[in-house]
Design a protein around this motif. Structure first.
Motif, PDB file in Angstrom:
ATOM      1  N   ALA A  18       0.874  -1.174   0.000  1.00 52.50           N
ATOM      2  CA  ALA A  18       0.000   0.000   0.000  1.00 52.50           C
ATOM      3  C   ALA A  18       0.911   1.223   0.000  1.00 52.50           C
ATOM      4  CB  ALA A  18      -0.876  -0.006   1.242  1.00 52.50           C
ATOM      5  N   ARG A  20       1.529   5.190  -0.100  1.00 45.91           N
ATOM      6  CA  ARG A  20       0.866   6.472   0.185  1.00 45.91           C
ATOM      7  C   ARG A  20       1.897   7.600   0.167  1.00 45.91           C
ATOM      8  NH1 ARG A  20      -0.677   2.972   4.407  1.00 45.91           N
ATOM      9  NH2 ARG A  20      -2.771   2.071   4.235  1.00 45.91           N
ATOM     10  N   LEU A 160      -5.090   0.449  -2.035  1.00 43.30           N
ATOM     11  CA  LEU A 160      -6.521   0.139  -2.077  1.00 43.30           C
ATOM     12  C   LEU A 160      -7.193   0.900  -0.935  1.00 43.30           C
ATOM     13  CD1 LEU A 160      -7.890  -3.515  -2.277  1.00 43.30           C
ATOM     14  CD2 LEU A 160      -9.206  -1.569  -1.492  1.00 43.30           C
ATOM     15  N   ARG A 202       4.185 -10.046   8.807  1.00 41.84           N
ATOM     16  CA  ARG A 202       2.863 -10.674   8.862  1.00 41.84           C
ATOM     17  C   ARG A 202       2.845 -11.680  10.011  1.00 41.84           C
ATOM     18  NH1 ARG A 202       1.066  -7.042   5.718  1.00 41.84           N
ATOM     19  NH2 ARG A 202       0.289  -7.481   3.645  1.00 41.84           N
TER      20      ARG A 202
END
Ligand SMILES: Cc1cc2nc3c(=O)[nH]c(=O)nc-3n(C[C@H](O)[C@H](O)[C@H](O)COP(=O)(O)O)c2cc1C
Length: 217
Positions: A18, A20, A160, A202
């Motif tokens: 992701a 940004r 997303l 993770r």
């Protein structure tokens, strides 16, 4: 064996983040590269091969500014509260995610391309039962992820986002989206500043993997 270079494909699959703060807000993005990535995206699977996806690409600066306002209305005080709460429980990784999300919310209007992936939902009841959702979302999310991968392999990136969806009616009015077409996300697309993204931390697979029957928590 196949002809795939696994080190390349696995790197693509494990380092598509992701993005940004590292979106390049200055560098223009051509329609051609967006089209190329969408051509790849629509090779994704869809339920009954319905291909009910529709892709609304917004480059107009005024519309992007209005979408950013709509997005921020969707965010409300959520991210600031989440940043505070993460700090209180000493969750540094969560704090970084929320701060990055806050940065995106503040700067969304400057991201050169906004892509709103939509899905035809007019064949469904207004309030579909729970078992219907996997088929509907599963008919757009794989295509979105393919789009993200195609962007990454060309030096672009995105994140997303779904936070504008509580205000989807405002985006629908702004962009003339027909009833029965459901917005599923907003993807801010830009070239990335550098391309050296890394695999993320993770939870270990063994904590979330079950063989043959559910066991543990
Ligand atoms: C369904 C979904 C909704 C998301 N919505 C938002 C959002 O509204 N705003 C945002 O900044 N990030 C959003 N994200 C991005 C997640 O925060 C991000 O994927 C997560 O922190 C993991 O980071 P990574 O993708 O780099 O591994 C969303 C991700 C998913 C899968």
């Amino acid at each position: 064996m196949t002809d795939f270079d696994l080190s390349q494909t696995d790197t693509l699959l494990t380092t598509t983040r992701a993005v940004r703060k590292r979106l390049d807000l200055e560098r223009p993005v051509s329609r051609d590269v967006v089209r190329e990535c969408l051509e790849i995206a629509i090779q994704a699977p869809s339920g009954s091969n319905r291909q009910g996806w529709r892709w609304l690409v917004v480059t107009d600066a005024d519309k992007r500014a209005q979408l950013a306002e709509i997005y921020r209305a969707g965010v409300g005080g959520y991210l600031e509260g989440a940043i505070r709460e993460a700090a209180e429980r000493g969750a540094a990784q969560d704090g970084r995610v929320f701060e990055s999300a806050h940065y995106l919310a503040e700067n969304l209007q400057h991201v050169p391309v906004h892509v709103i992936p939509c899905i035809q939902a007019d064949h469904l009841p207004a309030d579909p039962p729970r078992h219907v959702w996997p088929g509907l979302m599963g008919s757009i999310m794989p295509a979105i992820w393919s789009f993200q991968l195609a962007l990454r392999s060309r030096g672009l990136g995105t994140c997303l986002t779904t936070l504008h969806l509580s205000q989807a009616a405002d985006a629908q009015a702004l962009l003339g989206i027909p009833d029965g077409i459901m917005q599923t996300a907003l993807l801010p697309v830009a070239y990335t500043k550098g391309t050296d993204f890394k695999p993320a931390g993770r939870r270990p697979l063994d904590e979330i993997l079950y063989w043959d029957e559910w066991s543990g928590g």
